[in-house]
Write a protein that holds these residues in place. Structure first.
Motif, PDB file in Angstrom:
ATOM      1  N   ARG A  10       0.831  -1.212   0.000  1.00  0.00           N
ATOM      2  CA  ARG A  10       0.000   0.000   0.000  1.00  0.00           C
ATOM      3  C   ARG A  10       0.869   1.267   0.000  1.00  0.00           C
ATOM      4  O   ARG A  10       0.679   2.180   0.797  1.00  0.00           O
ATOM      5  CB  ARG A  10      -0.944  -0.028   1.198  1.00  0.00           C
ATOM      6  CG  ARG A  10      -1.880  -1.231   1.160  1.00  0.00           C
ATOM      7  CD  ARG A  10      -2.649  -1.408   2.456  1.00  0.00           C
ATOM      8  NE  ARG A  10      -3.280  -0.216   2.945  1.00  0.00           N
ATOM      9  CZ  ARG A  10      -4.565   0.102   2.813  1.00  0.00           C
ATOM     10  NH1 ARG A  10      -5.355  -0.721   2.181  1.00  0.00           N
ATOM     11  NH2 ARG A  10      -5.033   1.215   3.311  1.00  0.00           N
ATOM     12  N   THR A  11       1.810   1.312  -0.925  1.00  0.00           N
ATOM     13  CA  THR A  11       2.823   2.367  -0.932  1.00  0.00           C
ATOM     14  C   THR A  11       2.255   3.771  -1.021  1.00  0.00           C
ATOM     15  O   THR A  11       2.685   4.652  -0.288  1.00  0.00           O
ATOM     16  CB  THR A  11       3.805   2.173  -2.091  1.00  0.00           C
ATOM     17  OG1 THR A  11       3.073   2.126  -3.327  1.00  0.00           O
ATOM     18  CG2 THR A  11       4.603   0.926  -1.917  1.00  0.00           C
ATOM     19  N   TYR A  12       1.320   3.989  -1.903  1.00  0.00           N
ATOM     20  CA  TYR A  12       0.844   5.362  -2.116  1.00  0.00           C
ATOM     21  C   TYR A  12       0.175   5.928  -0.869  1.00  0.00           C
ATOM     22  O   TYR A  12       0.140   7.125  -0.666  1.00  0.00           O
ATOM     23  CB  TYR A  12      -0.113   5.437  -3.302  1.00  0.00           C
ATOM     24  CG  TYR A  12       0.553   5.146  -4.622  1.00  0.00           C
ATOM     25  CD1 TYR A  12       1.918   5.347  -4.809  1.00  0.00           C
ATOM     26  CD2 TYR A  12      -0.174   4.660  -5.690  1.00  0.00           C
ATOM     27  CE1 TYR A  12       2.523   5.081  -6.015  1.00  0.00           C
ATOM     28  CE2 TYR A  12       0.422   4.395  -6.905  1.00  0.00           C
ATOM     29  CZ  TYR A  12       1.777   4.607  -7.061  1.00  0.00           C
ATOM     30  OH  TYR A  12       2.376   4.355  -8.260  1.00  0.00           O
ATOM     31  N   ALA A  15       2.516   8.061   1.209  1.00  0.00           N
ATOM     32  CA  ALA A  15       3.037   9.306   0.634  1.00  0.00           C
ATOM     33  C   ALA A  15       2.093  10.464   0.949  1.00  0.00           C
ATOM     34  O   ALA A  15       0.964  10.525   0.460  1.00  0.00           O
ATOM     35  CB  ALA A  15       3.198   9.156  -0.876  1.00  0.00           C
ATOM     36  N   HIS A  45      -1.647  10.102  -0.826  1.00  0.00           N
ATOM     37  CA  HIS A  45      -1.978   9.752  -2.203  1.00  0.00           C
ATOM     38  C   HIS A  45      -2.807   8.484  -2.264  1.00  0.00           C
ATOM     39  O   HIS A  45      -2.817   7.671  -1.336  1.00  0.00           O
ATOM     40  CB  HIS A  45      -0.695   9.585  -3.024  1.00  0.00           C
ATOM     41  CG  HIS A  45      -0.049  10.895  -3.334  1.00  0.00           C
ATOM     42  ND1 HIS A  45      -0.499  11.717  -4.327  1.00  0.00           N
ATOM     43  CD2 HIS A  45       0.993  11.534  -2.763  1.00  0.00           C
ATOM     44  CE1 HIS A  45       0.250  12.800  -4.369  1.00  0.00           C
ATOM     45  NE2 HIS A  45       1.159  12.720  -3.424  1.00  0.00           N
ATOM     46  N   TYR A  47      -4.121   5.251  -5.059  1.00  0.00           N
ATOM     47  CA  TYR A  47      -3.932   4.610  -6.352  1.00  0.00           C
ATOM     48  C   TYR A  47      -4.911   5.185  -7.370  1.00  0.00           C
ATOM     49  O   TYR A  47      -6.067   5.440  -7.048  1.00  0.00           O
ATOM     50  CB  TYR A  47      -4.156   3.097  -6.241  1.00  0.00           C
ATOM     51  CG  TYR A  47      -3.044   2.376  -5.544  1.00  0.00           C
ATOM     52  CD1 TYR A  47      -1.870   2.066  -6.218  1.00  0.00           C
ATOM     53  CD2 TYR A  47      -3.149   2.013  -4.217  1.00  0.00           C
ATOM     54  CE1 TYR A  47      -0.837   1.409  -5.584  1.00  0.00           C
ATOM     55  CE2 TYR A  47      -2.131   1.357  -3.572  1.00  0.00           C
ATOM     56  CZ  TYR A  47      -0.970   1.051  -4.268  1.00  0.00           C
ATOM     57  OH  TYR A  47       0.050   0.405  -3.631  1.00  0.00           O
ATOM     58  N   ALA A  52       0.167  10.336  -7.809  1.00  0.00           N
ATOM     59  CA  ALA A  52       0.478   9.329  -6.787  1.00  0.00           C
ATOM     60  C   ALA A  52       1.905   8.789  -6.903  1.00  0.00           C
ATOM     61  O   ALA A  52       2.618   8.689  -5.908  1.00  0.00           O
ATOM     62  CB  ALA A  52      -0.527   8.182  -6.852  1.00  0.00           C
ATOM     63  N   ALA A  53       2.333   8.439  -8.092  1.00  0.00           N
ATOM     64  CA  ALA A  53       3.678   7.872  -8.263  1.00  0.00           C
ATOM     65  C   ALA A  53       4.759   8.895  -7.907  1.00  0.00           C
ATOM     66  O   ALA A  53       5.744   8.564  -7.243  1.00  0.00           O
ATOM     67  CB  ALA A  53       3.865   7.377  -9.691  1.00  0.00           C
ATOM     68  N   TRP A  56       4.900   9.235  -4.135  1.00  0.00           N
ATOM     69  CA  TRP A  56       5.578   8.110  -3.500  1.00  0.00           C
ATOM     70  C   TRP A  56       7.093   8.235  -3.685  1.00  0.00           C
ATOM     71  O   TRP A  56       7.862   8.006  -2.770  1.00  0.00           O
ATOM     72  CB  TRP A  56       5.066   6.795  -4.063  1.00  0.00           C
ATOM     73  CG  TRP A  56       5.878   5.600  -3.677  1.00  0.00           C
ATOM     74  CD1 TRP A  56       6.478   4.716  -4.511  1.00  0.00           C
ATOM     75  CD2 TRP A  56       6.186   5.143  -2.350  1.00  0.00           C
ATOM     76  NE1 TRP A  56       7.139   3.760  -3.802  1.00  0.00           N
ATOM     77  CE2 TRP A  56       6.975   3.993  -2.462  1.00  0.00           C
ATOM     78  CE3 TRP A  56       5.879   5.607  -1.074  1.00  0.00           C
ATOM     79  CZ2 TRP A  56       7.470   3.297  -1.359  1.00  0.00           C
ATOM     80  CZ3 TRP A  56       6.361   4.921   0.026  1.00  0.00           C
ATOM     81  CH2 TRP A  56       7.135   3.782  -0.120  1.00  0.00           C
ATOM     82  N   GLU A  59       8.445  10.747  -1.319  1.00  0.00           N
ATOM     83  CA  GLU A  59       8.418  10.235   0.051  1.00  0.00           C
ATOM     84  C   GLU A  59       9.610   9.323   0.333  1.00  0.00           C
ATOM     85  O   GLU A  59      10.347   9.510   1.294  1.00  0.00           O
ATOM     86  CB  GLU A  59       7.108   9.489   0.307  1.00  0.00           C
ATOM     87  CG  GLU A  59       6.867   9.117   1.734  1.00  0.00           C
ATOM     88  CD  GLU A  59       6.516  10.297   2.615  1.00  0.00           C
ATOM     89  OE1 GLU A  59       6.802  10.209   3.819  1.00  0.00           O
ATOM     90  OE2 GLU A  59       5.978  11.298   2.111  1.00  0.00           O
ATOM     91  N   ASP A  93       7.171  -0.226  -5.728  1.00  0.00           N
ATOM     92  CA  ASP A  93       7.201  -0.458  -4.273  1.00  0.00           C
ATOM     93  C   ASP A  93       8.191  -1.554  -3.902  1.00  0.00           C
ATOM     94  O   ASP A  93       8.182  -2.053  -2.782  1.00  0.00           O
ATOM     95  CB  ASP A  93       5.803  -0.806  -3.764  1.00  0.00           C
ATOM     96  CG  ASP A  93       5.258  -2.098  -4.365  1.00  0.00           C
ATOM     97  OD1 ASP A  93       5.902  -2.655  -5.271  1.00  0.00           O
ATOM     98  OD2 ASP A  93       4.189  -2.542  -3.930  1.00  0.00           O
TER      99      ASP A  93
END
Length: 98
Positions: A10-12, A15, A45, A47, A52-53, A56, A59, A93
């Motif tokens: 759940r990377t975004y 961020a 952010h 998805y 979003a990218a 991330w 971050e 990620d």
């Protein structure tokens, strides 16, 4: 030599969105608690949103620099720690460190 792989889930959602770059989303029509004329402001952010990218990347790049890594000259997804002699490559990620 040791190779380490890490996958951040759940990377975004990790961020944060800066206050000068506000992002809003519409509520789904099935949500009866909110009217169709309302929207929500995102604090992190999500998805599917355009920034979003980039959020991330900002971050994790900031965190890597705080840990003493230097951003690669040819690729902003490669980091090097001169103190620890570590090289880390990031793809989405996934973190691969040697």
């Amino acid at each position: 030599m040791q190779v380490s792989f890490a996958d951040i889930s759940r990377t975004y959602f990790h961020a944060r969105i800066e206050d000068d770059n506000l992002l809003y989303v519409e509520f789904p029509p099935v949500d009866e608690d909110f009217g169709s004329d309302m929207c929500g402001r995102l604090n992190v952010h999500m998805y599917g949103t355009r920034p979003a990218a980039e959020g991330w990347h900002s971050e994790y790049a900031g965190s890597m620099q705080e840990f003493g890594f230097i951003i690669g000259a040819s690729s902003a997804c490669v980091f090097y720690s001169p103190d620890e002699h570590l090289t880390c490559s990031v793809h989405g990620d996934d973190f691969t460190t040697v």
